[in-house]
Design a protein around this motif. Sequence first.
Motif, PDB file in Angstrom:
ATOM      1  N   ALA A  32       0.816  -1.213   0.000  1.00 46.68           N
ATOM      2  CA  ALA A  32       0.000   0.000   0.000  1.00 46.68           C
ATOM      3  C   ALA A  32       0.851   1.265   0.000  1.00 46.68           C
ATOM      4  O   ALA A  32       0.618   2.180  -0.806  1.00 46.68           O
ATOM      5  CB  ALA A  32      -0.935  -0.005   1.210  1.00 46.68           C
ATOM      6  N   VAL A  33       1.847   1.333   0.881  1.00 51.67           N
ATOM      7  CA  VAL A  33       2.621   2.569   0.984  1.00 51.67           C
ATOM      8  C   VAL A  33       3.589   2.736  -0.177  1.00 51.67           C
ATOM      9  O   VAL A  33       3.951   3.865  -0.540  1.00 51.67           O
ATOM     10  CB  VAL A  33       3.387   2.648   2.323  1.00 51.67           C
ATOM     11  N   SER A  34       4.014   1.633  -0.793  1.00 55.23           N
ATOM     12  CA  SER A  34       5.012   1.728  -1.864  1.00 55.23           C
ATOM     13  C   SER A  34       4.431   2.228  -3.178  1.00 55.23           C
ATOM     14  O   SER A  34       5.174   2.754  -4.023  1.00 55.23           O
ATOM     15  CB  SER A  34       5.667   0.358  -2.101  1.00 55.23           C
ATOM     16  N   ASP A  35       3.135   2.072  -3.371  1.00 58.53           N
ATOM     17  CA  ASP A  35       2.506   2.475  -4.625  1.00 58.53           C
ATOM     18  C   ASP A  35       2.728   3.970  -4.863  1.00 58.53           C
ATOM     19  O   ASP A  35       2.334   4.808  -4.060  1.00 58.53           O
ATOM     20  CB  ASP A  35       1.006   2.162  -4.585  1.00 58.53           C
ATOM     21  N   ARG A  36       3.363   4.292  -5.985  1.00 60.35           N
ATOM     22  CA  ARG A  36       3.722   5.684  -6.258  1.00 60.35           C
ATOM     23  C   ARG A  36       2.566   6.512  -6.803  1.00 60.35           C
ATOM     24  O   ARG A  36       2.699   7.720  -6.984  1.00 60.35           O
ATOM     25  CB  ARG A  36       4.926   5.735  -7.203  1.00 60.35           C
ATOM     26  N   HIS A  37       1.422   5.875  -7.034  1.00 58.93           N
ATOM     27  CA  HIS A  37       0.241   6.608  -7.493  1.00 58.93           C
ATOM     28  C   HIS A  37      -0.835   6.681  -6.421  1.00 58.93           C
ATOM     29  O   HIS A  37      -1.471   7.723  -6.239  1.00 58.93           O
ATOM     30  CB  HIS A  37      -0.328   5.951  -8.756  1.00 58.93           C
ATOM     31  N   PHE A  38      -1.043   5.572  -5.692  1.00 55.24           N
ATOM     32  CA  PHE A  38      -2.118   5.518  -4.719  1.00 55.24           C
ATOM     33  C   PHE A  38      -1.610   5.453  -3.276  1.00 55.24           C
ATOM     34  O   PHE A  38      -2.419   5.443  -2.343  1.00 55.24           O
ATOM     35  CB  PHE A  38      -3.028   4.313  -4.989  1.00 55.24           C
ATOM     36  N   GLY A  39      -0.295   5.376  -3.095  1.00 54.45           N
ATOM     37  CA  GLY A  39       0.289   5.327  -1.758  1.00 54.45           C
ATOM     38  C   GLY A  39       1.210   6.503  -1.538  1.00 54.45           C
ATOM     39  O   GLY A  39       0.997   7.598  -2.078  1.00 54.45           O
TER      40      GLY A  39
END
Length: 278
Positions: A32-39
Amino acid sequence: MKFTKMQGCGNDYIYVNCFEESVTSPQQLAKAVSDRHFGIGSDGLVLIMPGDNADCQMRMFNSDGSESEMCGNAIRCVAKYVYDRDIIHKRELSVETLAGIKYITINTDNNDIARTMTVDMGAPITKAADIPVFADRSPVTDLKLSAFDRNFTFTCVSMGNPHAVTFIDEAVSSFDVERFGNVFEVDEHFPHRSNIEFAEILSPTHLKMRVWERGAGETLACGTGTCATVAAACLNGICPREPVTVDLLGGQLTIEWNAEDGHIYMTGPAEFVFDGEI
């Protein structure tokens, strides 16, 4: 949850202070946190925890949620975090990892801010079964793999996590790392998958490297991968057992495979980016 973003040579992670915070599902949180668009956006998640047998403990999760044994860039950031925030304010630090306890010397500026760290990464593992890699002999310096009608020769080394290094006769800056890294990471020779390093020789003490990280794809830097690359270069007679500068997409690291104690020492920066809450 409070978090801190830090980076070492562009290898960026989300750090959570588990002296104060509690994380129950780190694999899902990492995705979750790694997502560069939604995190938040990062190469993964690092938990800074009280140590059982060391000053503190580090657990590191890739952006796909898989846990890695060790991360050289992340451990420098962990050292900076605990030093600068007075959690463990000592120049000689021990950090527990899944690859064992690592010992770090913190180098500070005139304001007592941690700037660079020298990490004793331990001795490189060259026995095929312990890396692990399926190969007939150790050290593994001639593993021949092919993809897209192109042949490569790999040297395999573990720095607590598996690496396969190949030296290419072209500018690594224009090499298609994603195309070949995707294939070799999951090659049948690597039972636990592998990090894949593509290196260019600039001189006997100067290399340039790009890395395809297991579970994360190409990143701007990989500390264990840089150590593995220099170890592979020494095993193949390319580099001497003295400090070697390695250029990465995100900066430079200095690596020495010490001839006296057999350990690899990595020196490089760690930088605070920002604090936040999610």
